[in-house]
Design an enzyme around this catalytic site. Structure first.
Site: not given
Lengths: 289, 289
Positions: B37, B149, B185
């Site tokens: 992020h 991703k 993740s």
């Protein structure tokens, strides 16, 4: 009035209008402009500094076997009417401009599209909500205008805008009628003289329904029966539906104890005509906006 | 940094940023922010004058039985990370704020959502495209950023934006990995120590696939067999899919003679992990943007 078929051109024109602080009103149409459209343009002109109109006969909202090919496209006439109505920007894209590749992305509204016209025109409303989303993203208006004549469409679009947080206000304007009550529609021109006379039975049936409610009738079944008789007695036709539905859920209502949409779709000769009124449980007209 | 859960507040803040001529970058997330992020936020900061981040664990993109309830929600930590990353506006709405009434309106993308994760998570992508449309309409960014991703998601959103003429640029940024290659993740934290070690087999399989292509292997079947062996040999797991697909259509490719997305989804313990690489027919990495 600027006229363009190009999306990039629209973006440029709108962007400079917005830079000038103008409020953008938008009237999406399929062309063959009549007094109904013009009343929407007029309403937009009263609220906004800049009025955009689109003319696009949207193939994906026609069901196979419908009148996509025959739909009238009097573009020169439409341009002239728009100019006289004070339109700032007329956007008349080609099908290739709107759908340069397969339209994989779709916008649909559940439930509200399952009754009335949604029941008879499978995929129609998905075609409408998809193209209106595209047009909204191209024009980025502050306010967009729809006619109550297509009541289900207007309610579906209002819901879509709320559900998807689109930064747009939707205004619904009253149906404009011919002298004998027939709702203005680009499809009225499909009618021959006899069919045209017969066609006013739709509004007659709606007025009769309203009168029945005013006289205290609450049972939809009785009202629909009477409307059906009026339509059938007027001449040869095929009734798609005559329905009395909740104005919020578009679900059939058996007992009229809140505002209802009384709507019908009738095929007379080559034309599939729709019309409606919205009344409260006393039969008083309800203005939806 | 401004933090709000209210849509109207976001509209006000964005509107004044825009009035100052600022370019708006937007990173939609489900929170539990990690380096992946943060790399998107950094990219947004490099392109734009104002970076908005949303944190919303979107219920309608979880399939029944998935980890909606368990999904991590470390909001204080996320706020701190966003602040340090130079975010201008953090939007963390409640479910009620995003879905004040039944979400009748849905946005979906056909075809591109039928393979890979779409095959195993029915309705997932419709939930994603619907909420992203809502967020785009709320934030109205110039550019929005997505990680490779979630390659299928990124490609689906790119197509949605093109198909619906959304006035937004989509940028896809490379996957950020742990030292042993595991793709970052929020779901990695579901793994215990042994599972965490095992989990790097996804990227190992992808690297092996890439090597095979570099060595001249063109048959997807052979590559997928080898990848499957690597995954199975790493420890107990459940393979949802190992696929080699066209980067434009997301359809399975038998012979590799153009750029392909090699993607897999594997359940290891409580975590369903996904990863991918994109390579051309010589096995060279392809940068999608």
């Amino acid at each position: 009035m600027q006229v363009t078929g190009k999306i990039l051109e629209v973006r440029k024109i709108i962007s400079s209008a917005r830079a000038e602080g103008k409020r953008i009103g938008f009237v999406p149409t399929m062309g063959a402009l009549h007094e109904g459209h013009l009343s929407l343009i007029k309403a937009a002109g009263a609220d906004c500094d800049f009025v955009a109109v689109s003319i696009f006969v949207n193939p994906i909202q026609f069901v196979p076997g419908e009148d996509y090919e025959q739909y009238p496209r009097p573009i020169e006439d439409d341009i002239e009417k728009s100019r006289r109505a004070g339109v700032s920007l007329l956007f008349n894209p080609s099908v290739d401009e709107m759908y340069p590749q397969e339209q994989l992305t779709r916008v649909y509204v559940k439930k509200l599209t399952e009754n009335l016209c949604g029941r008879f025109r499978e995929g129609h409303f998905e075609g409408v909500t998809t193209v209106v989303t595209k047009l909204f993203n191209i024009v980025q208006p502050d306010i967009s205008y729809f006619g109550q004549k297509d009541a289900q469409q207007a309610l579906v679009i209002k819901r879509m805008v709320a559900d998807l947080n689109m930064p747009i206000e939707i205004k619904i304007r009253p149906t404009i009628r011919e002298r004998d009550g027939l709702a203005m529609s680009s499809r009225n021109q499909y009618l021959n003289e006899a069919q045209r006379k017969q066609a006013c039975c739709l509004y007659q049936a709606l007025c009769d329904a309203r009168e029945m409610i005013r006289s205290g009738e609450k049972k939809s079944e009785h009202i629909i029966k009477r409307m059906s008789d009026i339509i059938k007695n007027a001449g040869p036709c095929e009734i798609d539906y005559i329905s009395i539905v909740d104005t919020e859920t578009i679900e059939d209502v058996e007992q009229i104890n809140k505002p209802v949409l009384i709507a019908l779709a009738v095929k007379i000769g080559p034309a599939r005509l729709i019309d409606n009124v919205i009344v409260d449980s006393n039969g008083n007209d309800v203005i939806i906006t």
